[in-house]
Motif scaffolding. Structure first.
Motif, short mmCIF file in Angstrom:
data_model
loop_
_atom_site.label_atom_id
_atom_site.label_comp_id
_atom_site.label_asym_id
_atom_site.label_seq_id
_atom_site.Cartn_x
_atom_site.Cartn_y
_atom_site.Cartn_z
N LEU A 16 -17.63 -7.96 -7.33
CA LEU A 16 -18.38 -9.11 -6.81
C LEU A 16 -18.57 -10.18 -7.90
O LEU A 16 -18.39 -11.37 -7.65
CB LEU A 16 -19.74 -8.65 -6.27
CG LEU A 16 -20.63 -9.72 -5.67
CD1 LEU A 16 -19.98 -10.33 -4.43
CD2 LEU A 16 -21.99 -9.16 -5.34
N ILE A 17 -18.88 -9.76 -9.11
CA ILE A 17 -19.05 -10.71 -10.21
C ILE A 17 -17.73 -11.41 -10.53
O ILE A 17 -17.69 -12.63 -10.75
CB ILE A 17 -19.61 -9.98 -11.45
CG1 ILE A 17 -21.05 -9.54 -11.19
CG2 ILE A 17 -19.53 -10.87 -12.70
CD1 ILE A 17 -21.64 -8.66 -12.26
N ALA A 67 -15.23 -11.90 -8.43
CA ALA A 67 -14.92 -12.79 -7.31
C ALA A 67 -15.74 -14.07 -7.39
O ALA A 67 -15.22 -15.18 -7.16
CB ALA A 67 -15.15 -12.08 -5.99
N LEU A 68 -17.03 -13.95 -7.71
CA LEU A 68 -17.88 -15.13 -7.83
C LEU A 68 -17.44 -16.00 -9.01
O LEU A 68 -17.45 -17.24 -8.93
CB LEU A 68 -19.35 -14.72 -8.01
CG LEU A 68 -20.05 -14.21 -6.76
CD1 LEU A 68 -21.44 -13.73 -7.10
CD2 LEU A 68 -20.11 -15.28 -5.70
N GLY A 69 -17.02 -15.37 -10.10
CA GLY A 69 -16.53 -16.12 -11.26
C GLY A 69 -15.27 -16.89 -10.92
O GLY A 69 -15.06 -18.01 -11.39
N LEU A 113 -14.41 -18.03 -7.87
CA LEU A 113 -14.76 -19.09 -6.93
C LEU A 113 -15.41 -20.28 -7.63
O LEU A 113 -15.25 -21.43 -7.20
CB LEU A 113 -15.69 -18.57 -5.86
CG LEU A 113 -15.06 -17.66 -4.80
CD1 LEU A 113 -16.14 -17.12 -3.87
CD2 LEU A 113 -14.02 -18.41 -4.01
N LEU A 114 -16.15 -20.04 -8.67
CA LEU A 114 -16.88 -21.10 -9.35
C LEU A 114 -16.01 -21.89 -10.33
O LEU A 114 -16.43 -22.93 -10.80
CB LEU A 114 -18.10 -20.53 -10.09
CG LEU A 114 -19.20 -19.95 -9.21
CD1 LEU A 114 -20.29 -19.35 -10.07
CD2 LEU A 114 -19.76 -21.00 -8.27
N ARG A 115 -14.81 -21.48 -10.57
CA ARG A 115 -13.93 -22.23 -11.47
C ARG A 115 -13.41 -23.42 -10.83
O ARG A 115 -13.15 -24.10 -10.17
CB ARG A 115 -12.78 -21.36 -11.94
CG ARG A 115 -13.24 -20.46 -13.03
CD ARG A 115 -12.05 -19.77 -13.58
NE ARG A 115 -12.48 -19.03 -14.77
CZ ARG A 115 -11.67 -18.49 -15.60
NH1 ARG A 115 -10.38 -18.59 -15.43
NH2 ARG A 115 -12.10 -17.84 -16.63
#
Length: 143
Positions: free
Chosen positions: A134-135, A137-139, A141-143
């Motif tokens: 999850l971390i 995947a979130l990293g 997406l935020l790029r």
């Protein structure tokens, strides 16, 4: 000048030239080094440090059970001095008596130590893996 020891008894004890007396057959010395009938030592309890282990050992000695304290495996570092866990050992034939003394003093846990089941460990690992995924995947997406 050579001293004659064969004719008279020396008041200081036997001479160096005489061999030590042989123990009679069937004595405790037949089992090898250390005596004690070849009885091996087993761990009866442990202390978190030297003072705690000495407390347990002295409690056993008060009940007439001889014991020995040694550093636990993996902690045999002389630089630790009195710190680090210690094992309290007794002869195998004294194990039941020692356990009874420690149970009466509430120093020995009844039953086996609790160990997590393999299914519970696997579930924990899967949860940790899901959190890492999850971390990541979130990293991404935020790029």
């Amino acid at each position: 000048m050579r001293r004659e020891t064969l004719d008279r008894q020396d008041p200081r004890g036997p001479s160096v030239d005489e061999p030590p007396p042989v123990p009679p057959h069937g004595s405790d010395d037949d089992h090898g080094g250390g005596g004690g009938g070849g009885d091996d030592l087993v761990r009866v309890a442990g202390g978190r440090h030297q003072a705690e282990a000495e407390f347990i050992a002295n409690l056993l000695r008060e009940e007439g059970i001889p014991s020995l304290i040694r550093r636990s495996r993996g902690f045999d570092v002389p630089d630790l001095l009195a710190a680090g866990p210690r094992d309290v050992l007794v002869r195998r034939r004294e194990l039941a008596n020692a356990q009874e003394v420690l149970l009466n003093a509430d120093l020995l846990a009844i039953g086996t130590p609790s160990v997590d089941s393999p299914a519970r460990i696997l579930a924990g690992l899967l949860v940790a893996l899901a959190v890492v995924a999850l971390i990541v995947a979130l990293g991404a997406l935020l790029r």
